[in-house]
Motif scaffolding. Structure first.
Motif, PDB file in Angstrom:
ATOM      1  N   SER A  43       0.855  -1.200   0.000  1.00 38.22           N
ATOM      2  CA  SER A  43       0.000   0.000   0.000  1.00 38.22           C
ATOM      3  C   SER A  43       0.879   1.233   0.000  1.00 38.22           C
ATOM      4  O   SER A  43       1.774   1.374   0.833  1.00 38.22           O
ATOM      5  CB  SER A  43      -0.903   0.026   1.227  1.00 38.22           C
ATOM      6  N   PHE A  44       0.596   2.120  -0.948  1.00 42.66           N
ATOM      7  CA  PHE A  44       1.307   3.379  -1.086  1.00 42.66           C
ATOM      8  C   PHE A  44       0.352   4.491  -0.671  1.00 42.66           C
ATOM      9  O   PHE A  44      -0.660   4.709  -1.341  1.00 42.66           O
ATOM     10  CB  PHE A  44       1.758   3.582  -2.539  1.00 42.66           C
ATOM     11  N   PRO A  45       0.638   5.203   0.419  1.00 46.58           N
ATOM     12  CA  PRO A  45      -0.278   6.263   0.883  1.00 46.58           C
ATOM     13  C   PRO A  45      -0.085   7.571   0.111  1.00 46.58           C
ATOM     14  O   PRO A  45       1.042   7.972  -0.186  1.00 46.58           O
ATOM     15  CB  PRO A  45       0.121   6.433   2.351  1.00 46.58           C
ATOM     16  N   PHE A  46      -1.202   8.229  -0.210  1.00 49.09           N
ATOM     17  CA  PHE A  46      -1.203   9.488  -0.957  1.00 49.09           C
ATOM     18  C   PHE A  46      -1.803  10.602  -0.104  1.00 49.09           C
ATOM     19  O   PHE A  46      -2.745  10.376   0.650  1.00 49.09           O
ATOM     20  CB  PHE A  46      -2.042   9.368  -2.227  1.00 49.09           C
ATOM     21  N   ARG A  47      -1.306  11.803  -0.292  1.00 46.13           N
ATOM     22  CA  ARG A  47      -1.814  12.995   0.404  1.00 46.13           C
ATOM     23  C   ARG A  47      -3.200  13.398  -0.081  1.00 46.13           C
ATOM     24  O   ARG A  47      -3.958  14.031   0.634  1.00 46.13           O
ATOM     25  CB  ARG A  47      -0.889  14.186   0.172  1.00 46.13           C
ATOM     26  N   GLU A  48      -3.477  13.088  -1.323  1.00 43.23           N
ATOM     27  CA  GLU A  48      -4.779  13.408  -1.898  1.00 43.23           C
ATOM     28  C   GLU A  48      -5.153  12.322  -2.891  1.00 43.23           C
ATOM     29  O   GLU A  48      -4.317  11.525  -3.303  1.00 43.23           O
ATOM     30  CB  GLU A  48      -4.774  14.781  -2.563  1.00 43.23           C
ATOM     31  N   VAL A  49      -6.386  12.313  -3.271  1.00 46.78           N
ATOM     32  CA  VAL A  49      -6.887  11.288  -4.187  1.00 46.78           C
ATOM     33  C   VAL A  49      -6.532  11.688  -5.621  1.00 46.78           C
ATOM     34  O   VAL A  49      -6.926  12.760  -6.076  1.00 46.78           O
ATOM     35  CB  VAL A  49      -8.422  11.119  -4.038  1.00 46.78           C
ATOM     36  N   PRO A  50      -5.778  10.835  -6.333  1.00 45.80           N
ATOM     37  CA  PRO A  50      -5.470  11.163  -7.732  1.00 45.80           C
ATOM     38  C   PRO A  50      -6.716  10.979  -8.596  1.00 45.80           C
ATOM     39  O   PRO A  50      -7.671  10.301  -8.206  1.00 45.80           O
ATOM     40  CB  PRO A  50      -4.384  10.148  -8.105  1.00 45.80           C
ATOM     41  N   SER A  51      -6.684  11.563  -9.764  1.00 49.95           N
ATOM     42  CA  SER A  51      -7.826  11.406 -10.672  1.00 49.95           C
ATOM     43  C   SER A  51      -7.925   9.946 -11.103  1.00 49.95           C
ATOM     44  O   SER A  51      -6.938   9.205 -11.091  1.00 49.95           O
ATOM     45  CB  SER A  51      -7.662  12.299 -11.905  1.00 49.95           C
ATOM     46  N   LYS A  52      -9.122   9.553 -11.475  1.00 48.74           N
ATOM     47  CA  LYS A  52      -9.349   8.187 -11.951  1.00 48.74           C
ATOM     48  C   LYS A  52      -8.475   7.894 -13.169  1.00 48.74           C
ATOM     49  O   LYS A  52      -7.914   6.812 -13.297  1.00 48.74           O
ATOM     50  CB  LYS A  52     -10.828   7.999 -12.291  1.00 48.74           C
ATOM     51  N   GLU A  53      -8.354   8.888 -14.039  1.00 48.45           N
ATOM     52  CA  GLU A  53      -7.547   8.722 -15.251  1.00 48.45           C
ATOM     53  C   GLU A  53      -6.076   8.507 -14.910  1.00 48.45           C
ATOM     54  O   GLU A  53      -5.409   7.657 -15.494  1.00 48.45           O
ATOM     55  CB  GLU A  53      -7.695   9.937 -16.178  1.00 48.45           C
ATOM     56  N   ALA A  54      -5.545   9.283 -13.946  1.00 48.88           N
ATOM     57  CA  ALA A  54      -4.142   9.137 -13.539  1.00 48.88           C
ATOM     58  C   ALA A  54      -3.908   7.768 -12.916  1.00 48.88           C
ATOM     59  O   ALA A  54      -2.899   7.114 -13.194  1.00 48.88           O
ATOM     60  CB  ALA A  54      -3.747  10.238 -12.563  1.00 48.88           C
ATOM     61  N   PHE A  55      -4.844   7.327 -12.071  1.00 52.62           N
ATOM     62  CA  PHE A  55      -4.722   6.008 -11.455  1.00 52.62           C
ATOM     63  C   PHE A  55      -4.731   4.913 -12.517  1.00 52.62           C
ATOM     64  O   PHE A  55      -3.885   4.023 -12.520  1.00 52.62           O
ATOM     65  CB  PHE A  55      -5.845   5.765 -10.442  1.00 52.62           C
ATOM     66  N   GLU A  56      -5.695   4.963 -13.429  1.00 54.49           N
ATOM     67  CA  GLU A  56      -5.809   3.912 -14.440  1.00 54.49           C
ATOM     68  C   GLU A  56      -4.606   3.902 -15.377  1.00 54.49           C
ATOM     69  O   GLU A  56      -4.078   2.835 -15.694  1.00 54.49           O
ATOM     70  CB  GLU A  56      -7.109   4.072 -15.231  1.00 54.49           C
ATOM     71  N   ALA A  57      -4.163   5.075 -15.814  1.00 56.53           N
ATOM     72  CA  ALA A  57      -3.013   5.144 -16.723  1.00 56.53           C
ATOM     73  C   ALA A  57      -1.741   4.650 -16.032  1.00 56.53           C
ATOM     74  O   ALA A  57      -0.987   3.845 -16.601  1.00 56.53           O
ATOM     75  CB  ALA A  57      -2.826   6.572 -17.233  1.00 56.53           C
ATOM     76  N   THR A  58      -1.514   5.104 -14.809  1.00 61.68           N
ATOM     77  CA  THR A  58      -0.319   4.679 -14.089  1.00 61.68           C
ATOM     78  C   THR A  58      -0.405   3.207 -13.727  1.00 61.68           C
ATOM     79  O   THR A  58       0.580   2.477 -13.833  1.00 61.68           O
ATOM     80  CB  THR A  58      -0.110   5.542 -12.831  1.00 61.68           C
ATOM     81  N   GLY A  59      -1.583   2.762 -13.309  1.00 60.13           N
ATOM     82  CA  GLY A  59      -1.768   1.341 -12.999  1.00 60.13           C
ATOM     83  C   GLY A  59      -1.464   0.464 -14.197  1.00 60.13           C
ATOM     84  O   GLY A  59      -0.781  -0.559 -14.076  1.00 60.13           O
ATOM     85  N   GLN A  60      -1.954   0.857 -15.358  1.00 57.04           N
ATOM     86  CA  GLN A  60      -1.688   0.092 -16.582  1.00 57.04           C
ATOM     87  C   GLN A  60      -0.196   0.106 -16.914  1.00 57.04           C
ATOM     88  O   GLN A  60       0.375  -0.917 -17.279  1.00 57.04           O
ATOM     89  CB  GLN A  60      -2.504   0.646 -17.758  1.00 57.04           C
ATOM     90  N   PHE A  61       0.443   1.260 -16.771  1.00 56.47           N
ATOM     91  CA  PHE A  61       1.871   1.372 -17.044  1.00 56.47           C
ATOM     92  C   PHE A  61       2.678   0.491 -16.088  1.00 56.47           C
ATOM     93  O   PHE A  61       3.616  -0.199 -16.508  1.00 56.47           O
ATOM     94  CB  PHE A  61       2.323   2.834 -16.939  1.00 56.47           C
ATOM     95  N   ILE A  62       2.323   0.494 -14.800  1.00 57.64           N
ATOM     96  CA  ILE A  62       3.029  -0.336 -13.823  1.00 57.64           C
ATOM     97  C   ILE A  62       2.827  -1.813 -14.149  1.00 57.64           C
ATOM     98  O   ILE A  62       3.775  -2.603 -14.118  1.00 57.64           O
ATOM     99  CB  ILE A  62       2.574  -0.003 -12.384  1.00 57.64           C
ATOM    100  N   GLY A  78       2.272 -14.105 -13.683  1.00 63.85           N
ATOM    101  CA  GLY A  78       2.282 -13.642 -12.305  1.00 63.85           C
ATOM    102  C   GLY A  78       0.977 -12.959 -11.965  1.00 63.85           C
ATOM    103  O   GLY A  78       0.338 -12.345 -12.824  1.00 63.85           O
ATOM    104  N   GLN A  79       0.564 -13.073 -10.709  1.00 62.93           N
ATOM    105  CA  GLN A  79      -0.668 -12.428 -10.256  1.00 62.93           C
ATOM    106  C   GLN A  79      -0.358 -10.973  -9.927  1.00 62.93           C
ATOM    107  O   GLN A  79       0.503 -10.684  -9.094  1.00 62.93           O
ATOM    108  CB  GLN A  79      -1.216 -13.137  -9.023  1.00 62.93           C
ATOM    109  N   ILE A  80      -1.041 -10.055 -10.613  1.00 63.31           N
ATOM    110  CA  ILE A  80      -0.850  -8.626 -10.407  1.00 63.31           C
ATOM    111  C   ILE A  80      -2.227  -7.987 -10.253  1.00 63.31           C
ATOM    112  O   ILE A  80      -3.051  -8.067 -11.153  1.00 63.31           O
ATOM    113  CB  ILE A  80      -0.132  -7.966 -11.609  1.00 63.31           C
ATOM    114  N   GLY A  81      -2.464  -7.370  -9.111  1.00 58.66           N
ATOM    115  CA  GLY A  81      -3.724  -6.682  -8.884  1.00 58.66           C
ATOM    116  C   GLY A  81      -3.470  -5.280  -8.381  1.00 58.66           C
ATOM    117  O   GLY A  81      -2.500  -5.038  -7.655  1.00 58.66           O
ATOM    118  N   MET A  82      -4.327  -4.345  -8.765  1.00 64.11           N
ATOM    119  CA  MET A  82      -4.187  -2.958  -8.323  1.00 64.11           C
ATOM    120  C   MET A  82      -5.548  -2.349  -8.047  1.00 64.11           C
ATOM    121  O   MET A  82      -6.482  -2.561  -8.814  1.00 64.11           O
ATOM    122  CB  MET A  82      -3.491  -2.127  -9.398  1.00 64.11           C
ATOM    123  N   THR A  83      -5.623  -1.616  -6.947  1.00 65.37           N
ATOM    124  CA  THR A  83      -6.841  -0.887  -6.611  1.00 65.37           C
ATOM    125  C   THR A  83      -6.460   0.448  -5.995  1.00 65.37           C
ATOM    126  O   THR A  83      -5.357   0.615  -5.478  1.00 65.37           O
ATOM    127  CB  THR A  83      -7.728  -1.661  -5.606  1.00 65.37           C
TER     128      THR A  83
END
Length: 172
Positions: A43-62, A78-83
């Protein structure tokens, strides 16, 4: 006659692995081991909630980066999950990985990508002095402990938490 139950000993490799990950990677706020499916949850803690688009784009890139890393290392499927979990003004980017295809190099890759894409949003523990020799030894220990988790079945759910410069591990 009274029977005494033997107190179950904690798995020290699992505990040390969680501690070492949290010590080496200040981007990771919590890491837990789930024995029912042999996964590590980061779990990576964030100071604020990123936009849905930023999360999805970065999640896909990761995810694509992890898959490319696996292809180079000879691992597949390999099992890879992100939320993304929002809690008020803060958020947690969760990544779930199976221990069988996980390596220290991949943990470093994930941490670097999180820092590059969400650096200003990440809540980091106090910056620590980097001791290259100690980091190399800690990294070797992480590889060794991940290897032990792949061989020796761990039955305890464990969670490592970073709080005010300290790292604590609990058995659940």
């Amino acid at each position: 006659m009274r029977k005494f139950r033997r107190k179950k000993q904690p798995n020290m490799d699992g505990i040390n692995l969680l501690v070492s990950i949290l010590v080496c990677y200040p981007e990771i706020g919590t890491v837990s081991f789930e024995p029912k499916d042999d996964t590590l949850h980061f779990s990576f803690p964030f100071r604020e909630v990123p936009s849905k688009e930023a999360f999805e784009a970065t999640g896909q890139f990761i995810k694509e980066s992890i898959q490319a890393y696996h292809a180079l290392e000879g691992f597949f499927n390999g099992q890879i999950g992100m939320t993304l979990e929002a809690q008020g003004n803060t958020a947690f980017f969760h990544i779930v990985r199976d221990v069988y295809t996980l390596s220290r190099g991949e943990i470093g890759l994930i941490s670097t990508l999180m820092r590059e894409h969400f650096g200003k949003l990440l809540i980091l523990d106090q910056e620590r002095d980097v001791d290259m020799e100690a980091d190399a030894a800690q990294g070797d220990a992480i590889d060794h402990m991940i290897g032990n988790l792949k061989i020796n079945r761990v039955t305890d759910k464990m969670i490592g938490v970073r709080e005010n410069g300290r790292v604590m591990v609990f058995n659940k």
